[in-house]
Write an enzyme that holds these catalytic residues in place. Structure first.
Site, PDB file in Angstrom:
ATOM      1  N   HIS A 126       0.829  -1.213   0.000  1.00  0.00           N
ATOM      2  CA  HIS A 126       0.000   0.000   0.000  1.00  0.00           C
ATOM      3  C   HIS A 126       0.863   1.263   0.000  1.00  0.00           C
ATOM      4  O   HIS A 126       0.335   2.367  -0.128  1.00  0.00           O
ATOM      5  CB  HIS A 126      -1.005  -0.010   1.169  1.00  0.00           C
ATOM      6  CG  HIS A 126      -0.433   0.297   2.517  1.00  0.00           C
ATOM      7  ND1 HIS A 126      -0.319  -0.649   3.512  1.00  0.00           N
ATOM      8  CD2 HIS A 126       0.032   1.452   3.045  1.00  0.00           C
ATOM      9  CE1 HIS A 126       0.188  -0.094   4.604  1.00  0.00           C
ATOM     10  NE2 HIS A 126       0.413   1.184   4.338  1.00  0.00           N
ATOM     11  N   ASP A 184      -0.556  -7.561   2.123  1.00  0.00           N
ATOM     12  CA  ASP A 184       0.030  -6.221   2.007  1.00  0.00           C
ATOM     13  C   ASP A 184       1.556  -6.325   2.105  1.00  0.00           C
ATOM     14  O   ASP A 184       2.158  -6.064   3.146  1.00  0.00           O
ATOM     15  CB  ASP A 184      -0.532  -5.318   3.109  1.00  0.00           C
ATOM     16  CG  ASP A 184      -0.207  -3.857   2.863  1.00  0.00           C
ATOM     17  OD1 ASP A 184       0.387  -3.549   1.798  1.00  0.00           O
ATOM     18  OD2 ASP A 184      -0.519  -3.025   3.735  1.00  0.00           O
ATOM     19  N   SER A 240       4.538   2.785   7.597  1.00  0.00           N
ATOM     20  CA  SER A 240       4.170   1.589   6.838  1.00  0.00           C
ATOM     21  C   SER A 240       5.355   1.064   6.045  1.00  0.00           C
ATOM     22  O   SER A 240       6.086   1.807   5.395  1.00  0.00           O
ATOM     23  CB  SER A 240       3.039   1.927   5.868  1.00  0.00           C
ATOM     24  OG  SER A 240       1.879   2.286   6.573  1.00  0.00           O
TER      25      SER A 240
END
EC number: 3.4.21.-
Length: 1372
Positions: A127, A155, A258
């Protein structure tokens, strides 16, 4: 980044969740539905949504710098460091990072969102769709993503990069993948660390948050606890920042984190591994982070998919021919009938290029076409040679040479492209002409051996960059690459000069990993002509001027719109006032107007930056090592040269010609916070740096050894200034960033002893050089027309020092300790709080032994309060002391050292001056302000002295020198168990005056008289004057051996006149038997030399009787040792050569001959030691009668060259010549008991003459003489020998043994001794001894014989302990 998803609040989780921009309504509905689900179901439901993890929430009670340093491996957090303590802001220990060595986070990208796991692959979460490139290390190289490799269901992604990464080593990847509960096993995984660059917050114990910075501003890192869940996902609660289960540095992932990594220490494999990438968190006020574990199968497959079929070279089938079609992006490698298809770049698609792996020993590849391989790289499992047809090139991701391989690369590159090289093997560049491409290497060896083209042009690469700390680049010759285009990136590498001479005009070294070395036997010459500067100036940013005033960076460009026009200004101060009223824009101290043309304003700033760089110091962070000399000429513009890396040139010279050179330590680099500099002058933590070279040569230079630097080198200084322990220091405000050096000059004083600089070596100063020592010093100093100043409390002169026309000053807390002697033709000065210690030389491998040492100076000036001079542990110092300030002088020690026997002539001389005391001083002490203490010491007054106080214990104070009398004036005297020796000429005398107070006991007052007193002469000479009330028992008459007499003064104490005086009335003198015996032993050394020659006088005639009268040339060597009373021992080596001739007469054989002799003897006793070399010659005759009778006659003259040192009555060393004559006769009869057995009675008489000698000298001020006249020894000997001859067909041996009695018929010479007490005569004595001998003569050939004899004597005052006589004869 994080552009694919948006954030929505979920009341069930209490935090944000990530949702697709295309599914907002669905997610909103779902969140509402979550309110009806049981709490136990929350974790599973939350994991169904890809919550964005958004990054660094940390404890507020720990300095934020700790988290920053942790993330960037700076400060304490150096990779591999163990048991790192973590303290809070109050200095209290929070905990230790002791479960694993510190991890290396260099594999994490500069923005923290991805991690390098293979030289060409990174891992993160998919992502993160916004980033297109990454960088590593100091971020100077950027790598493009050519394929995102997004996982189809989770992910996670593993993007491929366009080039092999050379700056850093990829992180190891977990071998356990998504195995259930794998990472909860704490016996294997002992620690978990994370790094990220999300939004930064601090949290206090009450949960209050303070925002520090937004996402991607910088990285922080910390610890996390053992996972609560471990399978395809790892779940833990690092947001519980004060919970000990999360370690001392918890770091909770928040917005922007992230894809950041989670590392675990694998104790089984003993290394850190990346186990997961961060996916989600439970909100700013939550505690939970979710990581996706690395899907190892997927990762491996992604990387495998980028390989073409491996190429296996077969020997004997010719080379591999490589053709390539750029249009289709495909090529073929063919060998014989076998073909391999490869894929390269297709149009602009770099990812179309696949990797090729080559194997097969000694492979060969020929490029038929230029190959553009895109993101594909070449890996060589075996050694290969790669060449190309004329003009053909290769580009791609890079080359990997496996360990043990050597790939010869004959292919040139393309301008603007760099060849990236990895692998532990060797890559040899061996193309032709000019290669316009560059090189970036991160591992293994690259040898630059490019060949010249027909025009003679050579260039292996247009530029070379070394990074990661692993690579080595070897120069085949000095033309391979422009040295100024060589740079060292993150953690650097080694440039091997390989015996070449290389010149740099600039050094581009990012950090300490930059190494210039030479491993060749041929010494390299490195010239650092650092006159070039970096002309690359970044486009300056333009700030906005606040109308209300503000702060900024001086020198930066700012703008403001006035009257619809943009005006540009350069800020002159750190802050400025408002521009609305009292307009600060008009203040030249705050602003400089540079016009309204943006381009011209920008160029003005750039020009000033370049002008500033032209004056900036040069700082080299790297290392110089190996077999080379380094020369640094003067740098233009007076720029200073600073080394804060290290130098290791054990056999090399580093020379500085003019300008300033600084060796210093290196400030520990810290991570920047909000633009702060990574280092500063006032920081406490510095790294030590070592500088080693054979010689540091300075001419017209200014050299500084600053904090945290150790220099081990000799220094040769010509008109230069040397500062050891300088407080001058430089820091690079861009240190650790890889950017252009921004130096900052200032002072930095270390807080601890370990941070002080230190020097070891020998310094030679010439031509007005100056040496300032303010740090630890060990070594030697020779100064000629120069100056030395010492302020360091730790200066140790271990080598003899020489100061000619030079000053030496110790002050301001400085302490000089000299251990091996010193000479100065000037005064040595001790200023305020300065101390000078003069000592003997410590004996290696002993606890408290010192060899004596001599210190000869023109004097010592104690000019400052609390100045001190200490003479101790075997030191003998001479030179007057003048104390113009309250100071101390210490001679000797109350805990004296053991003085070792002298091993050098200098040490022996120093030992003789000590006269048995532990330390000695010869000179006057003046000024009246010194407090003097003596313990087991000798002070010889060299002139009138005045001191404040004198404490004397078990010591001696005496007066010697010319016939001028000395007066010692002391305010306070405290003396016990000591000896005071004064002189008198029977009219005047040396005196001691005590003005205030005199105390003590058991002191002897001795008097040395320079003239012989008349019998019964009354003198009445005052010697000591002390205040009234002083005890009359303080001094008593002492007996002293002077010359050859024991002299005792007669004294009386006079207490009239308000003083207590000790008055000399006269003397009592008697002969000192010990001194006389020593003198007699010394004078009788000639008799013992005479006896050595006597015992070897008739050896040749004895041989004639054993060899049946064979005449001819002969040679003999004898060695022996003797001894006598008084510790006397001697040894000698005696050589004889000669020739004799036989005359056959009626009934008798007559032999006549000539001989030459040389004797080298040495003697040692309690009284003296020395050597004699004797040369002589003589004539001899021997008559052998048929009846067995014989008569031997000999006459001989010998010259003696004597060199002896007496240790009595201050005799010292005497060199003198003597001579002696010998006349000897021996007769005997050889009676044969059988044909081959005989007995031989003998009688011998030797008469001689020995020359006399006379010595005159002074013992103190007393005239002495020793004399013995010529004397004529007469020595007799009677004895008997028994022998037997053994013979064979071609040989015969005669063995014999004998004994005899040797005796003096006349006394040896008389010795006359004279001193101030009169004359003493010692009559000569007779001596006798029993001689024993055993020997043999052997016939080797008809005309050659060899003999060997052993002798010994007993029962004499002087005996031969052993003697060996070997002879060789040649008859003709």
């Amino acid at each position: 980044m994080n552009k694919v998803y948006s954030l929505k609040y979920c009341p069930v989780t209490g935090g944000l969740i990530a949702v697709s921009e295309l599914a907002r309504r669905v997610i909103k509905k779902t969140c509402r539905r979550l309110t009806h689900i049981l709490l136990a179901g929350i974790p599973a439901i939350c994991l169904c949504y890809s919550q964005i993890s958004q990054a660094g929430i940390v404890r507020s009670d720990i300095a934020y710098q700790i988290y920053r340093d942790f993330a960037e491996n700076k400060g304490l957090f150096v990779p591999g460091a163990n048991d790192i303590p973590v303290y809070d802001k109050d200095g209290k220990l929070v905990g230790r990072l002791g479960k694993a060595p510190m991890a290396d986070f260099s594999s994490v990208s500069s923005n923290g969102v991805a991690t390098l796991v293979s030289p060409q692959y990174i891992v993160s979460v998919k992502h993160n769709g916004g980033y297109r490139s990454v960088s590593f290390g100091n971020g100077k190289n950027t790598y493009s993503l050519v394929d995102r490799n997004n996982h189809p269901s989770i992910d996670f992604h593993a993007p491929r990069l366009n080039k092999l990464v050379t700056e850093v080593i990829p992180s190891a990847v977990t071998s356990e993948g998504t195995k259930a509960n794998a990472y909860k096993y704490t016996e294997r995984y002992t620690a978990f660390y994370r790094v990220g660059s999300g939004t930064q917050y601090t949290k206090d114990k009450d949960g209050n948050l303070v925002k520090v910075a937004g996402g991607y501003a910088f990285k922080t890192g910390g610890t996390t606890g053992v996972p609560l869940i471990s399978d395809a996902t790892i779940v833990s609660n690092p947001g519980q920042t004060y919970n000990p289960v999360n370690g001392p540095l918890p770091d909770y992932g928040a917005p922007g984190d992230s894809g950041s990594p989670l590392f675990a220490y694998d104790k089984q494999q003993k290394k850190w591994v990346i186990v997961a990438v961060l996916r989600a968190y439970a909100g700013i006020n939550g505690a939970t982070n979710w990581w996706n574990v690395i899907p190892t199968d997927y990762l491996n497959q992604v990387m495998q998919d980028d390989f073409d079929a491996p190429v296996d070279f077969v020997s004997g089938l010719g080379p591999l021919n490589w053709t390539y079609d750029k249009t289709s992006g495909t090529g073929t490698l063919s060998q014989g009938s076998k073909n391999w298809t490869m894929h390269g770049q297709k149009d602009n698609d770099l990812n179309a290029g696949k990797n090729l792996v080559f194997s097969g020993q000694n492979g060969a590849i020929i490029l038929k076409d230029s190959v553009t391989q895109g993101a594909g790289y070449l890996e060589f499992k075996d050694s290969y040679t790669v060449s190309a047809e004329s003009g053909k090139t290769w580009t791609g991701a890079g080359i990997i040479t496996d360990k043990g391989t050597n790939v010869t690369w004959k292919v040139n590159g393309v301008a603007g492209d760099n060849l990236h090289k990895l692998g532990e093997g060797t890559l040899t560049i061996n193309g032709t002409g000019v290669n316009p491409g560059g090189l970036k290497t991160g591992d293994g060896i690259v040898v630059l051996n490019q060949q010249a083209d027909t025009a003679g042009n050579i260039q292996a690469f247009s530029s070379v960059n070394l990074a990661s700390g692993r690579p080595t680049v070897v120069l085949g010759d000095a033309r391979q690459v422009n040295p100024d285009n060589i740079s060292w990136g993150y953690r650097g590498g080694k440039l091997d000069l390989n015996g070449n001479a290389v010149t740099f005009t600039r050094l581009q070294a990012a950090d300490y990993g930059a190494v210039i070395t030479n491993n060749a036997q041929q010494k390299s010459q490195l010239l650092l002509d650092l006159k070039a500067q970096d002309t690359n100036v970044s486009e300056p940013t333009i700030g906005n001027i606040s109308p209300f005033g503000g702060t900024g960076t001086p020198g930066n460009l700012y703008s403001m719109i006035l009257n619809s026009q943009t005006r540009f200004y350069i800020l002159k101060s750190a802050s400025y006032g408002n521009t609305l009223w009292g307009n600060s824009l008009n203040d030249p101290a705050q602003w400089e107007f540079v016009g309204m043309n943006k381009n011209k304003a920008v160029q003005t700033v750039k020009d000033r930056i370049l002008a500033g760089r032209a004056k900036q110091p040069v700082i080299f962070h790297g290392q110089l090592t190996g077999n080379m000399d380094v020369a640094i000429p003067q740098v233009p513009g007076g720029r200073k040269v600073i080394f804060d890396g290290s130098v290791n040139l054990p056999e090399g010279t580093l020379s500085q010609d003019s300008g300033t050179l600084i060796f210093q330590g290196h400030p520990v680099i810290h991570a920047s916070i909000s633009g702060s500099a990574p280092v500063s002058l006032n920081q406490k933590d510095w790294e030590n740096r070592q500088f080693t070279m054979k010689t540091l040569s300075l001419k017209d230079a200014d050299f500084h050894l600053s904090r945290n630097a150790s220099l081990n080198s000799d220094i040769k200084s010509d008109n230069s200034h040397i500062t050891l322990g300088s407080d001058r220091a430089f820091v690079d405000k861009n240190d650790g960033t890889g950017n252009y050096v921004i130096p900052e000059e200032g002072t930095s004083v270390p807080d601890t002893v370990n941070d002080r600089s230190q020097y070891e070596g020998n310094i030679t100063l010439n031509h007005n050089s100056a040496l300032d020592i303010g740090s630890r010093f060990t070594g030697g100093i020779d100064a000629y027309d120069s100056a030395v100043s010492i302020t360091s409390p730790d200066v140790l002169l271990t080598a003899p020092g020489a100061f000619a026309g030079s000053s030496l000053t110790v002050h301001d807390g400085g302490h000089l300790t000299a251990l091996n002697g010193l000479f100065s033709d000037g005064h040595i000065q001790a200023g305020k709080n300065g101390k000078i210690t003069l000592s003997g030389t410590p004996v290696k491998d002993t606890a408290n032994q010192y060899a004596p040492a001599v210190y000869l100076t023109d004097g010592y000036d104690l000019t400052g309060d609390n100045a001190a001079l200490e003479i101790t542990r075997g030191a003998h110092a001479s030179g007057d002391i003048h104390a113009s300030a309250a100071s101390t002088v210490t001679i000797g020690s109350d805990t004296p050292a053991e003085l070792a026997s002298a091993e050098t002539a200098a040490s022996a001389f120093a030992g003789s001056l000590l006269e048995g005391y532990n330390a000695a001083f010869n000179g006057a002490i003046t000024g009246g302000r010194a407090d003097v203490s003596m313990h087991n010491a000798l002070w010889t007054l060299g002139g009138d002295s005045a001191i404040h106080s004198l404490t004397v214990r078990n010591s001696r104070i005496s007066s010697e020198g010319d016939r001028t009398f000395r007066t010692l004036t002391v305010n306070k005297l405290d003396a016990t168990g000591s000896d005071f020796v004064l002189r008198t000429d029977l009219k005047n005398a040396d005196k001691i005056n005590v003005t205030e107070k005199a105390t003590g006991s058991d002191n002897s007052l001795n008097v040395s008289f320079m003239n012989n007193p008349a019998q019964g002469q009354a003198l009445n000479i005052p010697l000591v004057t002390a205040p009234a009330g002083t005890s009359a028992e303080m001094f008593k008459a002492g007996t002293r051996v002077t010359g050859f007499s024991r002299v005792t003064p007669t004294l009386h104490v006079d207490t009239s006149g308000g003083n207590t005086k000790w008055i000399l009335d006269g003397f009592k003198a008697e002969a000192d038997k010990a001194a006389a015996a020593k003198a007699d032993s010394f004078m009788n050394a000639g008799y013992k030399n005479f006896m050595t020659e006597v015992n070897n006088l008739n050896k040749r005639m004895g041989d004639l009787r054993d060899t049946n009268g064979d005449a001819g040339a002969w040679a003999r060597i004898m060695s022996g040792a003797g001894s006598a009373d008084g510790g006397y021992s001697d040894n000698y080596t005696h050589v004889q050569v000669g020739f004799d001739k036989k005359h056959e007469l009626d009934g008798v054989d007559l032999f006549t001959g000539v001989t030459m002799t040389y004797t080298d003897s040495s003697a040692d006793s309690h009284a003296f030691s020395g050597k004699t070399k004797s040369v002589g010659g003589g004539l001899y005759a021997s008559a052998l009668f048929e009846s067995g009778a014989y008569i031997d006659l000999i006459g001989k003259y010998i010259h003696h060259d004597n060199d002896y040192t007496g240790n009595f009555a201050s005799l010292g060393t005497k060199h003198y010549n003597t001579h002696s004559w010998y006349a000897g006769a021996e007769t005997g009869y050889r009676y044969h008991l059988t044909e081959d057995t005989f007995i031989e009675p003998q009688a011998e008489l030797v008469y001689g003459a020995v020359s006399g000698k006379t010595f005159r000298w002074k013992d103190g001020d007393m005239d002495l003489s020793m004399k013995n006249r010529d004397f004529s020894p007469l020595v007799g000997r009677t004895g008997v020998e028994l022998g037997k001859t053994f013979s064979g067909k071609d040989w015969s041996v005669t063995a014999r043994a004998g004994t005899s009695w040797q005796f003096d018929l006349l006394n040896n010479g008389e010795t006359v001794l004279r001193d101030a007490s009169g004359e003493k005569r010692i009559k000569g004595e007779k001596d006798s001894r029993m001689l024993f001998n055993v020997g043999m003569n052997a016939q080797i050939k008809d005309n050659m014989r060899f003999g060997l004899e052993f002798e010994k004597s007993a029962f004499g005052k002087y005996n031969v302990d052993n003697a060996v006589n070997a002879n060789f004869r040649y008859m003709f």
